[in-house]
Design a protein around this motif. Structure first.
Motif, PDB file in Angstrom:
ATOM      1  N   GLN B   3       0.477  -1.092  -0.214  1.00  0.00           N
ATOM      2  CA  GLN B   3       0.185  -0.005   0.245  1.00  0.00           C
ATOM      3  C   GLN B   3       1.201   1.373  -0.080  1.00  0.00           C
ATOM      4  N   TYR B  25       1.604   6.276  -2.582  1.00  0.00           N
ATOM      5  CA  TYR B  25       0.661   5.204  -2.041  1.00  0.00           C
ATOM      6  C   TYR B  25      -0.557   5.109  -2.841  1.00  0.00           C
ATOM      7  N   THR B  26      -1.304   3.910  -2.607  1.00  0.00           N
ATOM      8  CA  THR B  26      -2.704   3.299  -3.183  1.00  0.00           C
ATOM      9  C   THR B  26      -3.809   3.314  -2.288  1.00  0.00           C
ATOM     10  N   ASN B  27      -3.659   3.471  -1.541  1.00  0.00           N
ATOM     11  CA  ASN B  27      -5.078   3.287   0.093  1.00  0.00           C
ATOM     12  C   ASN B  27      -5.499   4.906   0.110  1.00  0.00           C
ATOM     13  N   SER B  28      -6.779   5.147  -0.091  1.00  0.00           N
ATOM     14  CA  SER B  28      -7.312   6.713  -0.685  1.00  0.00           C
ATOM     15  C   SER B  28      -7.735   6.667   1.172  1.00  0.00           C
ATOM     16  N   ASP B  31      -4.738   8.871   6.026  1.00  0.00           N
ATOM     17  CA  ASP B  31      -4.872  10.973   6.309  1.00  0.00           C
ATOM     18  C   ASP B  31      -3.525  11.047   7.239  1.00  0.00           C
ATOM     19  N   SER B  52      -3.173  14.530   6.226  1.00  0.00           N
ATOM     20  CA  SER B  52      -3.808  14.883   4.555  1.00  0.00           C
ATOM     21  C   SER B  52      -4.822  15.817   3.872  1.00  0.00           C
ATOM     22  N   LYS B  68      -2.147  14.847  -2.832  1.00  0.00           N
ATOM     23  CA  LYS B  68      -3.504  13.545  -3.039  1.00  0.00           C
ATOM     24  C   LYS B  68      -4.047  13.214  -4.028  1.00  0.00           C
ATOM     25  N   SER B  69      -4.206  14.017  -5.041  1.00  0.00           N
ATOM     26  CA  SER B  69      -4.629  13.672  -6.676  1.00  0.00           C
ATOM     27  C   SER B  69      -3.928  12.570  -7.198  1.00  0.00           C
ATOM     28  N   LYS B  71      -1.770  10.884  -5.089  1.00  0.00           N
ATOM     29  CA  LYS B  71      -1.295   9.704  -3.825  1.00  0.00           C
ATOM     30  C   LYS B  71       0.284   9.838  -4.147  1.00  0.00           C
TER      31      LYS B  71
END
Lengths: 114, 112
Positions: B3, B25-28, B31, B52, B68-69, B71
């Motif tokens: 992740q 990272y892959t997990n939205s 935070d 985040s 964030k967009s 990741k």
């Protein structure tokens, strides 16, 4: 303020033997975590105590691993019987309050299973 | 499936220059993101973190940027010093107090 301490720093055992690792968190820290790093790989979560209660043990590999935190102070992690793939560095970390992201790590115990 | 990914196992930089360490990272649900520094035979030491809700956090020579967009986050060290030579781990958490998810680390070597 003393940091997280771990004992022993190194342990070499044979397959099938038992080993117990100890962690003393920073005084007053209710949260205690165990992690493991196998050579060259990421540091992986094993379990999380809040005081003496297991909050999350989803990372424990199998039932050969037993963690305890009697009295909510120090913690032990026992591996019985040890297998070759258990070799790695076991880290303990602690944090003061439940809603804190930063965790403070100990120096680790390097476990070698022959 | 990892992740948190640090795709560069190593980075070499000259003293005084900027070091940029990257992390994806892959997990939205993550935070909060942290960077730890690790010297041989020692445990990881907390370096800097970012929530985040922010896109940048600065502490002296260390700055962490979060996109964030994409990741993606990065750690900038400027100027780099020989004492910065260590393994740097990127970590993420989905909720305060829960497990940290680590990348495999990037070994930074700063030469004088």
């Amino acid at each position: 303020e003393a940091g997280v301490t771990q004992f022993p720093s190194h342990s070499v055992i044979e397959k099938g033997q038992t080993v117990t690792l100890r962690c003393d968190p920073i005084s007053g820290h209710d949260n205690l975590y165990w992690y493991r790093r196998v050579m060259g790989k990421e540091i992986k979560f094993l379990l999380h105590f809040v005081k003496e209660s297991k909050q999350d043990e989803s990372g424990m590999p199998n039932n050969r691993f037993l963690a305890e935190r009697t009295g909510g102070t120090y913690s032990t992690l026992k591996v019985q019987p040890a297998e070759l793939e258990d070799s790695g560095v076991y880290f303990c970390a602690s944090s003061q309050v439940l809603f804190a992201h930063e965790q403070f790590f100990g120096p680790g115990t390097r476990l070698t299973v022959l | 499936d990892q992740q948190v990914k640090q795709n560069s196992p190593s980075l070499s930089v000259q003293e005084g220059r900027i070091s940029i360490l990257n992390c994806d990272y892959t997990n939205s649900m993550f935070d909060y993101f942290l960077w730890y520094k690790k010297y041989p035979a020692e445990g990881p030491t907390f370096l800097i973190s970012i929530s985040s809700i922010k896109d940048k956090n600065e502490d002296g020579r260390f700055t962490v940027f979060l996109n964030k967009s994409a990741k993606h986050l990065s750690l900038h060290i400027v100027p780099s010093q020989p004492g910065d030579s260590a393994v740097y781990f990127c970590a993420a958490s989905a909720q305060a107090g829960t497990a940290l998810i680590f990348g495999k680390g990037t070994t930074l070597s700063v030469s004088s």
